[in-house]
Design an enzyme around this catalytic site. Structure first.
Site, PDB file in Angstrom:
ATOM      1  N   ASP A  19       0.659  -1.561  -0.180  1.00  0.00           N
ATOM      2  CA  ASP A  19      -0.188   0.267  -0.659  1.00  0.00           C
ATOM      3  C   ASP A  19       1.098   1.142   0.202  1.00  0.00           C
ATOM      4  OD1 ASP A  19      -2.504  -1.459   0.121  1.00  0.00           O
ATOM      5  OD2 ASP A  19      -1.740  -1.524   2.439  1.00  0.00           O
ATOM      6  N   GLU A  20       1.941   1.189  -0.473  1.00  0.00           N
ATOM      7  CA  GLU A  20       2.826   2.227  -1.146  1.00  0.00           C
ATOM      8  C   GLU A  20       2.486   3.730  -1.949  1.00  0.00           C
ATOM      9  OE1 GLU A  20       3.503  -0.474  -1.367  1.00  0.00           O
ATOM     10  OE2 GLU A  20       5.058  -1.179   0.636  1.00  0.00           O
ATOM     11  N   LYS A  22       2.073   1.884  -4.895  1.00  0.00           N
ATOM     12  CA  LYS A  22       2.656   1.889  -6.221  1.00  0.00           C
ATOM     13  C   LYS A  22       1.415   1.525  -7.570  1.00  0.00           C
ATOM     14  CE  LYS A  22       2.517  -2.130  -4.307  1.00  0.00           C
ATOM     15  NZ  LYS A  22       2.351  -2.199  -3.183  1.00  0.00           N
ATOM     16  N   GLY A  46      -4.147  -4.539  -3.887  1.00  0.00           N
ATOM     17  CA  GLY A  46      -5.398  -3.932  -4.091  1.00  0.00           C
ATOM     18  C   GLY A  46      -5.389  -1.889  -4.528  1.00  0.00           C
ATOM     19  N   HIS A  47      -5.000  -1.756  -5.622  1.00  0.00           N
ATOM     20  CA  HIS A  47      -4.181  -0.549  -6.372  1.00  0.00           C
ATOM     21  C   HIS A  47      -4.947   0.239  -7.039  1.00  0.00           C
ATOM     22  CE1 HIS A  47      -0.203  -3.204  -7.525  1.00  0.00           C
ATOM     23  NE2 HIS A  47      -0.646  -3.555  -5.692  1.00  0.00           N
ATOM     24  N   THR A  48      -4.970   1.239  -5.951  1.00  0.00           N
ATOM     25  CA  THR A  48      -5.696   2.922  -6.222  1.00  0.00           C
ATOM     26  C   THR A  48      -5.429   4.064  -7.330  1.00  0.00           C
ATOM     27  OG1 THR A  48      -6.624   2.833  -4.058  1.00  0.00           O
ATOM     28  CG2 THR A  48      -7.235   4.243  -4.983  1.00  0.00           C
ATOM     29  N   THR A 135      -5.838 -11.603   3.839  1.00  0.00           N
ATOM     30  CA  THR A 135      -7.324 -11.020   2.680  1.00  0.00           C
ATOM     31  C   THR A 135      -8.353 -11.652   2.777  1.00  0.00           C
ATOM     32  OG1 THR A 135      -6.243 -11.466   0.848  1.00  0.00           O
ATOM     33  CG2 THR A 135      -5.178  -9.644   2.101  1.00  0.00           C
ATOM     34  N   GLN A 230       1.849  -6.528  -3.594  1.00  0.00           N
ATOM     35  CA  GLN A 230       2.637  -6.062  -1.986  1.00  0.00           C
ATOM     36  C   GLN A 230       3.756  -5.475  -1.891  1.00  0.00           C
ATOM     37  OE1 GLN A 230       1.118  -9.912  -3.402  1.00  0.00           O
ATOM     38  NE2 GLN A 230      -0.499  -8.851  -2.322  1.00  0.00           N
ATOM     39  N   THR A 307      -9.988  -4.991   1.730  1.00  0.00           N
ATOM     40  CA  THR A 307     -10.608  -5.734   2.471  1.00  0.00           C
ATOM     41  C   THR A 307     -11.154  -4.317   3.296  1.00  0.00           C
ATOM     42  OG1 THR A 307      -8.729  -5.411   3.731  1.00  0.00           O
ATOM     43  CG2 THR A 307      -9.497  -7.825   3.032  1.00  0.00           C
TER      44      THR A 307
HETATM   45  P1  GDP Z   1      -0.701  -0.058  -3.945  1.00  0.00           P
HETATM   46  O1  GDP Z   1      -0.832  -0.954  -3.247  1.00  0.00           O
HETATM   47  O2  GDP Z   1       0.369   0.408  -2.998  1.00  0.00           O
HETATM   48  O3  GDP Z   1      -0.862   0.905  -5.094  1.00  0.00           O
HETATM   49  O4  GDP Z   1      -1.244   1.402  -2.585  1.00  0.00           O
HETATM   50  P2  GDP Z   1      -3.953   1.644  -2.150  1.00  0.00           P
HETATM   51  O5  GDP Z   1      -3.645   2.123  -3.487  1.00  0.00           O
HETATM   52  O6  GDP Z   1      -3.851   0.436  -2.101  1.00  0.00           O
HETATM   53  O7  GDP Z   1      -3.096   2.813  -1.039  1.00  0.00           O
HETATM   54  C1  GDP Z   1      -2.382   3.504  -1.435  1.00  0.00           C
HETATM   55  C2  GDP Z   1      -3.746   5.112  -0.820  1.00  0.00           C
HETATM   56  O8  GDP Z   1      -2.846   6.543  -1.431  1.00  0.00           O
HETATM   57  C3  GDP Z   1      -4.723   4.740  -2.382  1.00  0.00           C
HETATM   58  O9  GDP Z   1      -5.735   5.819  -1.309  1.00  0.00           O
HETATM   59  C4  GDP Z   1      -4.254   5.858  -2.928  1.00  0.00           C
HETATM   60  O10 GDP Z   1      -5.311   6.903  -3.517  1.00  0.00           O
HETATM   61  C5  GDP Z   1      -3.396   7.068  -2.233  1.00  0.00           C
HETATM   62  N1  GDP Z   1      -2.469   8.108  -2.222  1.00  0.00           N
HETATM   63  C6  GDP Z   1      -1.636   7.051  -3.188  1.00  0.00           C
HETATM   64  N2  GDP Z   1      -0.599   8.131  -2.741  1.00  0.00           N
HETATM   65  C7  GDP Z   1      -0.885   9.365  -2.490  1.00  0.00           C
HETATM   66  C8  GDP Z   1      -0.340  10.961  -1.959  1.00  0.00           C
HETATM   67  O11 GDP Z   1       1.083  10.616  -2.148  1.00  0.00           O
HETATM   68  N3  GDP Z   1      -0.790  11.510  -1.381  1.00  0.00           N
HETATM   69  C9  GDP Z   1      -2.269  11.199  -0.942  1.00  0.00           C
HETATM   70  N4  GDP Z   1      -2.216  12.271  -0.075  1.00  0.00           N
HETATM   71  N5  GDP Z   1      -2.313   9.713  -1.018  1.00  0.00           N
HETATM   72  C10 GDP Z   1      -1.939   9.105  -2.115  1.00  0.00           C
HETATM   73  P1  IMO Z   2      -0.708  -4.107  -2.195  1.00  0.00           P
HETATM   74  O1  IMO Z   2      -0.304  -5.286  -3.249  1.00  0.00           O
HETATM   75  C1  IMO Z   2      -1.269  -4.700   1.857  1.00  0.00           C
HETATM   76  C2  IMO Z   2      -0.745  -8.857   3.607  1.00  0.00           C
HETATM   77  C3  IMO Z   2      -2.291  -9.086   4.269  1.00  0.00           C
HETATM   78  C4  IMO Z   2      -1.923 -10.181   5.426  1.00  0.00           C
HETATM   79  C5  IMO Z   2      -0.172 -10.796   4.595  1.00  0.00           C
HETATM   80  C6  IMO Z   2      -0.787 -12.465   4.036  1.00  0.00           C
HETATM   81  O2  IMO Z   2      -2.046  -3.495  -2.521  1.00  0.00           O
HETATM   82  O3  IMO Z   2       0.132  -3.190  -1.557  1.00  0.00           O
HETATM   83  P2  IMO Z   2      -2.264 -12.923   1.641  1.00  0.00           P
HETATM   84  O4  IMO Z   2      -3.971 -12.465   1.425  1.00  0.00           O
HETATM   85  O5  IMO Z   2      -1.539 -12.236   0.920  1.00  0.00           O
HETATM   86  O6  IMO Z   2      -2.344 -14.139   2.451  1.00  0.00           O
HETATM   87  O7  IMO Z   2      -1.946 -11.706   3.464  1.00  0.00           O
HETATM   88  O8  IMO Z   2      -0.071 -10.033   3.384  1.00  0.00           O
HETATM   89  N1  IMO Z   2      -1.093  -7.863   2.240  1.00  0.00           N
HETATM   90  C7  IMO Z   2      -1.119  -7.480   1.873  1.00  0.00           C
HETATM   91  N2  IMO Z   2      -0.396  -5.748   3.244  1.00  0.00           N
HETATM   92  N3  IMO Z   2      -1.123  -4.905   0.931  1.00  0.00           N
HETATM   93  C8  IMO Z   2      -1.407  -5.441  -0.005  1.00  0.00           C
HETATM   94  O9  IMO Z   2      -1.154  -5.859  -1.187  1.00  0.00           O
HETATM   95  C9  IMO Z   2      -0.889  -7.221   0.396  1.00  0.00           C
HETATM   96  N4  IMO Z   2      -1.804  -8.384   0.054  1.00  0.00           N
HETATM   97  C10 IMO Z   2      -1.265  -8.687   1.170  1.00  0.00           C
HETATM   98  O10 IMO Z   2      -3.124  -8.242   5.035  1.00  0.00           O
HETATM   99  O11 IMO Z   2      -0.627  -9.825   6.723  1.00  0.00           O
HETATM  100 MG    MG Z   3      -3.210  -1.608  -1.577  1.00  0.00          MG
END
Ligand code: GDP
Ligand code: IMO
Ligand code: MG
Length: 431
Positions: A19-20, A22, A46-48, A135, A230, A307
């Site tokens: 959730d960085e 990406k 979950g990539h937003t 998840t 991840q 989730t």
């Molecule tokens: P991913 O799994 O690495 O793609 O990241 P996620 O989508 O799970 O979580 C990142 C969250 O931060 C999402 O809700 C994005 O819309 C949001 N986001 C991404 N970059 C930024 C940023 O620079 N600032 C803020 N405030 N939100 C961001």
């Molecule tokens: P993105 O791509 C954050 C975590 C789960 C749990 C562990 C194992 O959005 O960054 P799993 O369902 O893979 O067997 O769960 O890994 N996990 C993530 N945490 N971002 C994810 O993906 C994740 N995918 C799995 O929360 O701790």
């Molecule tokens: Mg994510």
């Protein structure tokens, strides 16, 4: 925008616990590439991506799908849940995103089946306090079957009799586990068979030999972007085992999971958040179980994209990220969510851990040590200015520059891009 990835096949990996941000960065970089490929994980991701206030959450389909005239590939290393995939395609099409010839699915990707999800659920419930906090998308059980040579791949869906026989045998085996071990209800193989035969016809147009496809692309000098899912600290080999996912998240996994030779991956780009989050169980030395942790969760919208679970929040952990940089060979990074720290008077970076009388500046593999490590922080002054509307380097407040430079020094890599908000447009190039 200036983009150092031009001309290089690039692998983008998360340097923390996922959730960085990406997805957002992939969407931006896709402009400079022809092909975007997912190589591991499954719908646990979950990539937003936010485009003009419209939010897209991708689980299986590469985040490159939002750009026109790009090809997205789901590689062999992905755990493919066809139901999730079809739902995602429907959602995208509803939002007028084209999904057709621009999506290719590997015929050797392993299928996530209903018994994987059921097993994920049952074994998590059984674990109690020791829960991984998965998840519950069936990821662990799917990869377990793959390695045990007990899996079913996409291609098998099209060999009807073989599929039927294999499924029947496997479901009978799994039912013994459900009934005898978990005292749960058995599954009907006939029902799964009918369901998956239906999916087979719907996904057929996307399925191909992606190894040949990728090799032809390399030969034709197409530019390839590898989309990691991840985060590196969830990697099955190099993460906080057993609180990890079941795939090779790190850059090495890109070659294996896509079928592209490692020599064709020219650049490893890390993505790191300006603080740390983790969803699910496992050690997290710089976690903030206080008002500030709650503030970061609210301001950063830190709730799982898959989730909906609240993410655990804490300060940036440079010990963990240095480890991630090493196991990936990342040369540079994108720093995301800087705007979330805008109001802080003081900003902390965890630079080492204290465990008993010892000070660690490298990430301990010993799971007995890590949960008891106390963070040692370096404190920096905050910038207390809104960074979300910055348009260029000149707008970066000097204390924010100081934070970035300090991270670069500690981590030994260049930060080449800043993200300061969820929207596609909220990004500042530093090169
Ligand atoms: P991913 O799994 O690495 O793609 O990241 P996620 O989508 O799970 O979580 C990142 C969250 O931060 C999402 O809700 C994005 O819309 C949001 N986001 C991404 N970059 C930024 C940023 O620079 N600032 C803020 N405030 N939100 C961001
Ligand atoms: P993105 O791509 C954050 C975590 C789960 C749990 C562990 C194992 O959005 O960054 P799993 O369902 O893979 O067997 O769960 O890994 N996990 C993530 N945490 N971002 C994810 O993906 C994740 N995918 C799995 O929360 O701790
Ligand atoms: Mg994510």
């Amino acid at each position: 925008m200036v983009n150092s990835t031009i001309g290089s096949n690039t692998c983008l990996v998360g340097l923390q616990w996922g959730d960085e941000g990406k997805g957002k960065i992939i969407d931006i970089l896709t402009e400079s590439f022809d092909i975007v490929v997912r190589y591991q994980g499954g719908s646990n991701a979950g990539h937003t991506v936010v485009v003009d206030s419209e939010k897209f959450v991708l689980h299986l389909i590469p985040s490159g799908i939002l750009r026109k005239n790009k090809c997205c590939v789901i590689g062999s290393g992905v755990a493919l849940d066809p139901l999730q995939l079809l739902e995602e395609i429907t959602e995208l099409r509803k939002k007028n995103i084209e999904v057709g010839e621009n999506l290719r699915i590997s015929e050797t990707a392993h299928l996530v089946l209903p018994y994987h999800k059921k097993l994920d659920e049952l074994s998590e419930n059984e674990k109690g306090e020791e829960k991984i906090g998965t998840t519950r998308r069936g990821i662990g059980p799917c990869y377990t079957d793959k390695m045990a040579r007990n899996g079913i791949r996409v291609t098998e869906l099209f060999h009807v009799n073989y599929f039927k026989e294999r499924l029947k045998k496997i479901v009978e085996e799994k039912n013994k586990i459900f009934v005898r071990l978990f005292n749960a209800d058995p599954l009907s193989w006939e029902k799964i068979y009918e369901e998956y035969r239906g999916y087979a016809e719907q996904i057929r147009p996307f399925v191909c030999d992606t190894v040949v496809f990728m090799h032809d692309a390399v030969k034709a000098k197409k530019r390839i972007l590898f989309e990691g899912a991840q985060g590196s600290l969830l990697d099955v080999d190099y993460g906080t085992y057993p609180f990890v996912t079941s795939s090779s998240v790190t850059a090495g996994g890109a070659a294996i999971g896509s079928g592209v030779c490692p020599k064709q991956i020219h650049k490893i780009l890390g993505v790191m958040k300006s603080y740390t989050t983790r969803v699910g169980g496992g050690p997290f030395p710089s976690e903030l179980n206080d008002e500030l942790g709650e503030y970061l969760r609210k301001k950063g919208g830190e709730y799982g994209a898959t989730t909906g679970r609240p993410r655990r929040c804490g300060w940036f952990d440079a010990v963990a990220v240095k480890h991630a940089i090493m196991v990936n060979g990342a040369e540079s990074a994108v720093l995301t969510k800087l705007d979330v720290l805008d109001e802080q008077k003081t900003i902390k970076i965890c630079v080492s851990y204290k465990f008993g009388d010892e000070v660690y500046d490298r990430f301990p593999a010993d799971l007995a040590a890590l949960p008891r490590c106390q963070p040692i922080y370096k404190e920096l002054p905050g910038w207390q200015k809104d960074t979300s509307k910055m348009e260029g380097v000149k707008d970066i407040p000097s204390n924010a520059k100081n934070y970035i430079n300090t991270l670069e020094k500690i981590l030994g890599i260049k930060v080449e891009m800043l993200s300061v908000g969820p929207d596609r447009s909220q990004v500042v190039s530093l090169i």
